[in-house]
Design an enzyme around this catalytic site. Structure first.
Site, PDB file in Angstrom:
ATOM      1  N   GLU A  50     -29.128 -49.957 -93.851  1.00 23.68           N
ATOM      2  CA  GLU A  50     -28.753 -51.079 -92.985  1.00 23.68           C
ATOM      3  C   GLU A  50     -29.864 -51.434 -91.986  1.00 23.68           C
ATOM      4  OE1 GLU A  50     -24.511 -51.244 -91.771  1.00 23.68           O
ATOM      5  OE2 GLU A  50     -24.441 -49.216 -92.569  1.00 23.68           O
ATOM      6  N   SER A  96     -21.499 -51.692 -94.231  1.00 21.57           N
ATOM      7  CA  SER A  96     -21.974 -52.985 -94.741  1.00 21.57           C
ATOM      8  C   SER A  96     -21.637 -53.232 -96.205  1.00 21.57           C
ATOM      9  CB  SER A  96     -23.485 -53.132 -94.521  1.00 21.57           C
ATOM     10  OG  SER A  96     -23.767 -53.275 -93.152  1.00 21.57           O
ATOM     11  N   TYR A 131     -23.740 -61.221 -93.792  1.00 21.45           N
ATOM     12  CA  TYR A 131     -24.938 -61.450 -92.990  1.00 21.45           C
ATOM     13  C   TYR A 131     -25.713 -62.730 -93.289  1.00 21.45           C
ATOM     14  CZ  TYR A 131     -23.918 -56.646 -91.792  1.00 21.45           C
ATOM     15  OH  TYR A 131     -23.282 -55.520 -91.365  1.00 21.45           O
ATOM     16  N   ARG A 179     -14.549 -51.839 -83.993  1.00 20.88           N
ATOM     17  CA  ARG A 179     -13.901 -52.889 -84.782  1.00 20.88           C
ATOM     18  C   ARG A 179     -13.228 -52.255 -85.991  1.00 20.88           C
ATOM     19  NH1 ARG A 179     -17.695 -55.338 -87.770  1.00 20.88           N
ATOM     20  NH2 ARG A 179     -16.587 -54.813 -89.691  1.00 20.88           N
ATOM     21  N   ASP A 182     -11.075 -52.654 -89.571  1.00 17.84           N
ATOM     22  CA  ASP A 182     -10.909 -53.570 -90.686  1.00 17.84           C
ATOM     23  C   ASP A 182      -9.617 -53.263 -91.431  1.00 17.84           C
ATOM     24  OD1 ASP A 182     -13.379 -54.674 -90.043  1.00 17.84           O
ATOM     25  OD2 ASP A 182     -14.465 -53.360 -91.421  1.00 17.84           O
ATOM     26  N   GLU A 210     -11.040 -48.896 -92.093  1.00 15.82           N
ATOM     27  CA  GLU A 210     -12.016 -48.070 -91.383  1.00 15.82           C
ATOM     28  C   GLU A 210     -12.239 -48.641 -89.993  1.00 15.82           C
ATOM     29  OE1 GLU A 210     -15.954 -48.241 -93.060  1.00 15.82           O
ATOM     30  OE2 GLU A 210     -15.737 -50.337 -93.596  1.00 15.82           O
ATOM     31  N   ASN A 259     -15.391 -49.315 -87.234  1.00 14.72           N
ATOM     32  CA  ASN A 259     -16.847 -49.407 -87.047  1.00 14.72           C
ATOM     33  C   ASN A 259     -17.165 -49.124 -85.589  1.00 14.72           C
ATOM     34  OD1 ASN A 259     -17.828 -50.870 -89.734  1.00 14.72           O
ATOM     35  ND2 ASN A 259     -15.886 -51.760 -89.119  1.00 14.72           N
ATOM     36  N   GLY A 285     -21.645 -54.904 -85.854  1.00  8.99           N
ATOM     37  CA  GLY A 285     -22.819 -55.764 -85.886  1.00  8.99           C
ATOM     38  C   GLY A 285     -22.881 -56.723 -84.714  1.00  8.99           C
TER      39      GLY A 285
END
Length: 310
Positions: free
Chosen positions: A17, A143, A216, A255, A257, A271, A273, A277
């Site tokens: 990443e 990612s 992205y 964050r 998901d 999961e 994070n 990002g």
């Protein structure tokens, strides 16, 4: 924290990443400089301990993604050097990065997770290890690297994991795939004062799922904020994101998901994070802006929240 505070923005590194981290780091460094902070941009290499020892910043802003950056390693180094840093600490970072262990912890506090198995990649290629549809993913990556979705009508098991391009370890996570919406919710605040942001419905554009390019590339996805969901589902997502943040011990901003099937009302947590990002197409800046926090406000708060032994 004063505007004379020296901030080292850690970015780049050597994980898969790297490019994402460079983009996050640039955005954060630019915003902090606009706020008047003294910023040093550090492209992290194997000599990072010496670099930081020589630099001696007041705060390390962690904009790294992937292994070493968000799995507890850089956090342990920063604690050893006694440099306050942003985001989650050693234990929470390591735990969140390991999808299987993180799911066990959040399931224990009542957050719904999918049926799962941990198997070798050879086993996944030999036969279906669970009834399709299911998804195969690395245990310690982000990612969407290495993610393979096996649809319900696929007769044969996936073979792509056996190729030389697979670099994500011998064990993989296989979990039941929930068709439907890709949803996400961030949590921000100091311990005991955390609040969940509003929920985003992520709609990939020209992609089968929310993969690396959908995440992205400009125009790779649409962010519907707030998500159009049944009120009880919406509030459950916010509640589960907050419970996962606290159960794992996250700090700063995280964050979570989710996947949600409208037909069956099946909702599962995927999961958390710990290093969301901060690129121009990222989700947390959108949620923060919707809550009235500019990007500059967001990164400034993270700097002010920095500490050791998180």
């Amino acid at each position: 924290m004063t505007r004379n505070t020296h901030i080292a923005v850690l970015m780049g590194g050597w994980s898969s990443e790297r490019s994402v981290s460079l983009s996050s780091g640039k955005s954060c460094a630019d915003a902090l400089e606009e706020r008047g902070f003294r910023v040093t941009r550090v492209d992290v290499g194997r000599d990072i301990a010496k670099v930081l020892s020589d630099l001696r910043p007041d705060v390390a802003f962690n904009a790294l993604h992937g292994p070493f950056g968000e799995d507890g390693k850089i956090q342990g180094l920063l604690e050893t050097l006694e440099i306050p840093y942003t985001h989650s600490g050693v234990l929470a970072s390591a735990l969140a990065m390991h999808k299987v262990k993180a799911k066990a912890v959040v399931a224990n506090v009542g957050v719904p997770v999918a049926e799962q198995r941990v198997v070798t990649r050879e086993e996944t290629a030999r036969e279906h290890v669970m009834a399709p549809p299911y998804v195969v993913k690395p245990i310690n990556e982000g990612s969407s690297f290495g993610v393979t979705i096996v649809p319900e009508d696929q007769a044969h098991p996936p073979q792509s994991l056996l190729g030389d391009a697979w670099t994500y370890g011998e064990e993989v996570l296989v979990e039941h795939y929930v068709a439907g919406k890709e949803l996400t919710c961030a949590v921000m605040g100091r311990p005991g004062e955390e609040e969940a942001f509003d929920v985003i419905d992520i709609v990939p554009v020209g992609h089968g799922f929310y993969d690396f390019d959908a995440k992205y590339l400009q125009g790779g996805s649409k962010h519907i904020l707030p998500a159009n969901l049944k009120p009880f589902v919406y509030q459950n997502i916010r509640r589960f994101a907050l419970e996962a943040h606290r159960a794992i011990g996250c700090r700063g901003v995280s964050r979570s998901d989710f996947r949600y099937c409208e037909e069956s009302d099946e909702l599962i947590w995927l999961e958390v994070n710990t290093q969301p990002g901060m690129t121009p197409t990222s989700l947390v800046p959108d949620m923060a802006a919707h809550a009235g926090r500019s990007f500059g406000d967001l990164v400034t708060w993270l700097v002010e929240d920095a500490s050791c032994r998180r």
